[in-house]
Motif scaffolding. Structure first.
Motif, PDB file in Angstrom:
ATOM      1  N   TYR A 144      -2.102 -24.132  53.714  1.00 15.16           N
ATOM      2  CA  TYR A 144      -2.403 -25.554  53.546  1.00 15.16           C
ATOM      3  C   TYR A 144      -3.810 -25.693  52.972  1.00 15.16           C
ATOM      4  N   ARG A 146      -6.774 -28.627  51.585  1.00 17.44           N
ATOM      5  CA  ARG A 146      -7.184 -30.031  51.560  1.00 17.44           C
ATOM      6  C   ARG A 146      -8.140 -30.254  50.392  1.00 17.44           C
ATOM      7  N   ALA A 172      -3.376 -33.338  50.805  1.00 17.03           N
ATOM      8  CA  ALA A 172      -3.014 -32.063  51.435  1.00 17.03           C
ATOM      9  C   ALA A 172      -1.927 -31.402  50.591  1.00 17.03           C
ATOM     10  N   LYS A 174       0.770 -27.880  50.524  1.00 16.70           N
ATOM     11  CA  LYS A 174       1.345 -26.724  51.205  1.00 16.70           C
ATOM     12  C   LYS A 174       1.905 -25.790  50.150  1.00 16.70           C
ATOM     13  N   VAL A 184      -0.596 -31.579  58.954  1.00 15.78           N
ATOM     14  CA  VAL A 184      -1.558 -30.613  59.501  1.00 15.78           C
ATOM     15  C   VAL A 184      -2.312 -31.306  60.626  1.00 15.78           C
TER      16      VAL A 184
END
Length: 451
Positions: A144, A146, A172, A174, A184
């Motif tokens: 993940y 950000r 975000a 993934k 998350v």
């Protein structure tokens, strides 16, 4: 951009979503991130950063609670991050020093060149930027990430009055696919969009390497201190490798007649003493050498050309220093045979000039960082804004010894250019506020004794 990295691919997705155009960035491969081999860029960056910041004092002046808090934050958090940030800026081109908060405390993140992309700027003033802020590897194999996009815009009210606003969008991803922030747990409380009115600067400070980008002289992005010196870097590492290879190939060993060793009963081969396999080389009985039939034991110990190889390495280092705009002594051995102190200073001038250019970028980055922290405090309801001033006292210890510096300060104090507190702060390595209180106490004590 050629072959895209994962970060570049995601940054392009965000830029397209927001209608931003990314500035051109030179993504040529450098050696700073190579932790499995010799990185001369990292070595130069670390040494130049250390010398630039040597004996430097930073103070946030002011008597308000805000100024005292910011000064305490600098002493406890920022000062350690600054050393690393300056090294990374020199090694990668530039770096962001980005503050963040959990609502109670303020922390600092260092964002290196490859983790942020500028999309709009005027000169070195950044108007929009996309930043890779954090990466989390989950146990299920998912990665993940950000990202944050900061943009300066304007809001116009019904009366036509324009007010600057800072818009912060957070995303975000993934494994490269966008997902909600709530997926998350660590990010579930982050707002996807924040608008801060009355702010016309990014919420970070930037420190930029002073080396010129010869491919894009007007570009906003920085380049490493060894930019364009790939050939010299390679030659320098090759010289070091050749030096070690010389020692390995010419390491002494002994030719010994096979009859001197025991035989392995199963293989019939000579058994060399355990741990001495590199030392002994078995030879046939009565083998021939240059002098006829050999003795039972002959030592092989050729002369190692250590002096020639040391000169080989030193010349490559010297060329690397010169082309990077630095004086000798950063990588090469310091020259100590100058006749006068003036000659020593003259030799150091190139490096000091580079430090001076770098210091301007550091000072600007520090001011922007403190402003960003101040904005975060305002948004999170800390005590109301109060005046403060960032003061940086750069040291000239690289060129001057302590006696020269002290004499210069005393002369400056005598003509009123600096205060007694500033002299004491330098002499005893105190902050100026502590020195001012001490000088005040000393003067008060003198007056009371006179009475």
């Amino acid at each position: 951009m050629g072959i895209l990295t994962g970060v570049q691919s995601i940054v392009i997705k965000i830029a397209n979503k927001l209608g931003l155009t990314l500035s051109r960035k030179d993504n040529s491969i450098d050696d700073y991130d190579d932790v499995y081999d010799i990185s001369l860029t990292a070595t130069i960056a670390q040494r130049v950063s250390t010398l630039t910041l040597m004996d430097t004092a930073v103070n946030i002046k002011g008597s308000s609670d805000r100024a005292l808090y910011l000064n305490k934050l600098y002493k406890s958090v920022i000062v350690d991050k600054l050393d690393t940030a300056c090294e990374v800026a020199l090694g990668t081109g530039d770096v962001l020093i980005k503050p963040y908060t959990d609502g109670e405390r303020i922390g600092i993140d260092i964002i290196k060149n490859s983790d942020f992309y500028i999309s709009e700027s005027i000169g070195d003033f950044i108007k929009s930027c996309i930043i890779r802020c954090e990466s989390i590897n989950k146990n299920n194999g998912f990665i993940y990430e950000r990202y944050e996009a900061q943009r300066i815009s304007e809001y116009t009210d019904e009366n036509g009055v324009k007010t600057p606003v800072l818009i912060i969008n957070t995303y975000a991803f993934k494994n490269g696919i966008e997902v909600p922030l709530t997926e998350v747990s660590e990010w579930k409380n982050i707002e996807p969009e924040i608008v801060i009115t009355g702010v016309n600067k990014m919420l970070f400070g930037r420190i930029k390497c002073p080396t010129t980008n010869r491919m894009d002289v007007n570009g906003v992005n920085g380049v490493p201190i060894t930019y364009g010196l790939g050939k010299v870097l390679k030659n320098s590492v090759n010289a070091y490798d050749a030096f070690n290879d010389e020692f390995y190939r010419k390491e002494a060993f002994i030719f010994a007649d096979k009859t001197l060793f025991k035989k392995d009963k199963e293989t019939g081969k000579s058994v060399v003493p355990r741990g001495k396999e590199r030392l002994f080389m078995t030879a046939p009985a009565m083998y021939q050498d240059g002098n006829g039939p050999s003795s039972l034991i002959t030592e092989y110990s050729p002369e190692i050309r250590d002096e020639s190889f040391e000169n080989y390495i030193e010349q490559n280092f010297k060329m690397l220093e010169m082309l990077a705009g630095l004086s000798s002594g950063i990588l090469t051995k310091p020259i100590t045979n100058y006749a006068t102190a003036t000659e020593i200073k003259t030799n150091l001038n190139m490096s000091f000039a580079y430090f001076t250019r770098f210091r301007r970028s550091i000072e600007k980055g520090l001011n922007d960082l403190i402003d960003a922290i101040n904005t975060i405090m305002e948004v999170n309801g800390y005590e109301p804004y109060q005046d403060y001033q960032v003061s940086v006292d750069w040291s000239s210890a690289y060129l001057e010894d302590m006696t020269e510096q002290f004499t210069r300060l005393i002369q400056a104090e005598a003509i009123g250019c600096v205060s007694k507190a500033e002299v004491r702060a330098w002499l005893l390595d105190e902050d100026v506020e502590t020195a001012e209180n001490a000088v005040r106490d000393i003067e008060s004590s003198k007056n009371s004794n006179t009475i």
